[in-house]
Design a protein around this motif. Structure first.
Motif, PDB file in Angstrom:
ATOM      1  N   UNK A  44       0.647  -9.232  -0.166  1.00 12.00           N
ATOM      2  CA  UNK A  44       1.059 -10.132   0.915  1.00 12.00           C
ATOM      3  C   UNK A  44       2.198  -9.542   1.738  1.00 12.00           C
ATOM      4  N   UNK A  45       2.558  -8.293   1.459  1.00 10.96           N
ATOM      5  CA  UNK A  45       3.615  -7.640   2.223  1.00 10.96           C
ATOM      6  C   UNK A  45       5.022  -7.984   1.808  1.00 10.96           C
ATOM      7  N   UNK A  46       5.193  -8.677   0.694  1.00 11.78           N
ATOM      8  CA  UNK A  46       6.517  -9.130   0.299  1.00 11.78           C
ATOM      9  C   UNK A  46       7.236  -8.290  -0.728  1.00 11.78           C
ATOM     10  N   UNK A  47       6.523  -7.431  -1.469  1.00 13.44           N
ATOM     11  CA  UNK A  47       7.182  -6.727  -2.576  1.00 13.44           C
ATOM     12  C   UNK A  47       7.515  -5.267  -2.255  1.00 13.44           C
ATOM     13  N   UNK A  48       6.820  -4.664  -1.310  1.00 14.96           N
ATOM     14  CA  UNK A  48       7.121  -3.288  -0.920  1.00 14.96           C
ATOM     15  C   UNK A  48       6.566  -2.215  -1.824  1.00 14.96           C
ATOM     16  N   UNK A  49       5.831  -2.588  -2.867  1.00 10.81           N
ATOM     17  CA  UNK A  49       5.334  -1.569  -3.800  1.00 10.81           C
ATOM     18  C   UNK A  49       4.281  -0.663  -3.170  1.00 10.81           C
ATOM     19  N   UNK A  50       3.694  -1.087  -2.065  1.00  9.42           N
ATOM     20  CA  UNK A  50       2.663  -0.285  -1.398  1.00  9.42           C
ATOM     21  C   UNK A  50       3.207   0.468  -0.181  1.00  9.42           C
ATOM     22  N   UNK A  51       4.522   0.595  -0.079  1.00  7.78           N
ATOM     23  CA  UNK A  51       5.132   1.226   1.090  1.00  7.78           C
ATOM     24  C   UNK A  51       4.738   2.697   1.198  1.00  7.78           C
ATOM     25  N   UNK A 107       7.407   2.941  -3.681  1.00  6.38           N
ATOM     26  CA  UNK A 107       7.769   2.246  -2.446  1.00  6.38           C
ATOM     27  C   UNK A 107       9.238   2.413  -2.105  1.00  6.38           C
ATOM     28  N   UNK A 108      10.092   2.316  -3.126  1.00 16.08           N
ATOM     29  CA  UNK A 108      11.530   2.518  -2.909  1.00 16.08           C
ATOM     30  C   UNK A 108      11.799   3.920  -2.364  1.00 16.08           C
ATOM     31  N   UNK A 109      11.182   4.905  -2.979  1.00 18.05           N
ATOM     32  CA  UNK A 109      11.398   6.298  -2.556  1.00 18.05           C
ATOM     33  C   UNK A 109      10.901   6.520  -1.133  1.00 18.05           C
ATOM     34  N   UNK A 129      19.904  -2.297   3.470  1.00 26.77           N
ATOM     35  CA  UNK A 129      18.986  -2.835   4.476  1.00 26.77           C
ATOM     36  C   UNK A 129      17.645  -2.097   4.447  1.00 26.77           C
ATOM     37  N   UNK A 130      17.674  -0.788   4.242  1.00 28.54           N
ATOM     38  CA  UNK A 130      16.438   0.010   4.250  1.00 28.54           C
ATOM     39  C   UNK A 130      15.519  -0.351   3.089  1.00 28.54           C
ATOM     40  N   UNK A 131      16.084  -0.725   1.962  1.00 29.24           N
ATOM     41  CA  UNK A 131      15.252  -1.045   0.795  1.00 29.24           C
ATOM     42  C   UNK A 131      15.089  -2.551   0.578  1.00 29.24           C
ATOM     43  N   UNK A 132      15.553  -3.357   1.529  1.00 24.88           N
ATOM     44  CA  UNK A 132      15.521  -4.820   1.323  1.00 24.88           C
ATOM     45  C   UNK A 132      14.100  -5.372   1.225  1.00 24.88           C
ATOM     46  N   UNK A 133      13.111  -4.650   1.698  1.00 22.68           N
ATOM     47  CA  UNK A 133      11.733  -5.102   1.573  1.00 22.68           C
ATOM     48  C   UNK A 133      11.046  -4.630   0.308  1.00 22.68           C
ATOM     49  N   UNK A 134      11.785  -3.967  -0.556  1.00 25.74           N
ATOM     50  CA  UNK A 134      11.243  -3.441  -1.809  1.00 25.74           C
ATOM     51  C   UNK A 134      11.870  -4.207  -2.976  1.00 25.74           C
ATOM     52  N   UNK A 135      11.027  -4.844  -3.757  1.00 25.76           N
ATOM     53  CA  UNK A 135      11.505  -5.653  -4.869  1.00 25.76           C
ATOM     54  C   UNK A 135      11.490  -4.832  -6.154  1.00 25.76           C
ATOM     55  N   UNK A 136      12.614  -4.868  -6.868  1.00 23.77           N
ATOM     56  CA  UNK A 136      12.712  -4.250  -8.189  1.00 23.77           C
ATOM     57  C   UNK A 136      13.068  -5.362  -9.171  1.00 23.77           C
TER      58      UNK A 136
END
Length: 167
Positions: A44-51, A107-109, A129-136
């Motif tokens: 759904x675009x919320x976790x960032x794991x597919x960045x 995604x974080x990397x 701010x750059x990683x705010x869309x990536x959930x850990x």
């Protein structure tokens, strides 16, 4: 709608696939090209794991129809290393223990790499701010932020400025 031929520059190599209009970039990367570093998380675009990087910018690949990126450059976590040598950001994540389960790590990397490519000397706030869309959910953000700042510092230290020879 019929299927479409899509051409991508994927991790530096020209690649083609036949895609249905509903095929996401995430599905194409995983199912067609076998790039499993791109993780399917919330879809759904919320976790960032597919960045991934799309023309150098971080995007969540689960929301992007692959037919809309024809002719674009896509870079995944698999494209960062040079053979057995990790990228500077990947190495900093390893050195600073910035991963635990590793699910969010690609995604974080990718988000961190995009930041450092456009801003070699980011502040802590800019990293956040750059990683705010990536959930850990495991590691916590402190080691991740430290790893990104360390990678930035290492990049700056690796740059060699031309020095005039003394006569």
């Amino acid at each position: 709608m019929p299927s479409t031929i899509v051409t991508l520059k994927l991790n530096g190599s020209e690649r083609e696939l036949i895609a249905r209009p509903s095929t996401t970039l995430l599905n194409a990367l995983r199912e067609t090209f076998g790039l499993m570093g791109v993780k399917r998380g919330c879809a759904q675009g919320g976790c960032g794991s597919c960045t991934v990087l799309l023309d150098g910018r971080p995007v969540v690949s689960c929301l992007i129809p692959v037919v809309t990126v024809d002719g674009s450059a896509v870079e995944t976590i698999e494209g960062l290393a040079d053979g057995d040598r990790l990228s500077d950001v990947q190495q900093a994540f390893v050195d600073l223990f910035a991963t635990q389960c590793g699910f969010c790590t690609p995604g974080m990397i990718m988000s961190a790499t995009a930041l450092l490519n456009r801003k070699p000397d980011p502040t802590r706030q800019e990293v956040t701010e750059a990683i705010c869309g990536n959930v850990c959910r495991c590691t916590g953000y402190e080691p991740i932020i430290s790893a990104v700042l360390t990678a930035a510092e290492r990049r700056r230290g690796a740059r060699v400025e031309p020095v005039e020879a003394e006569v």
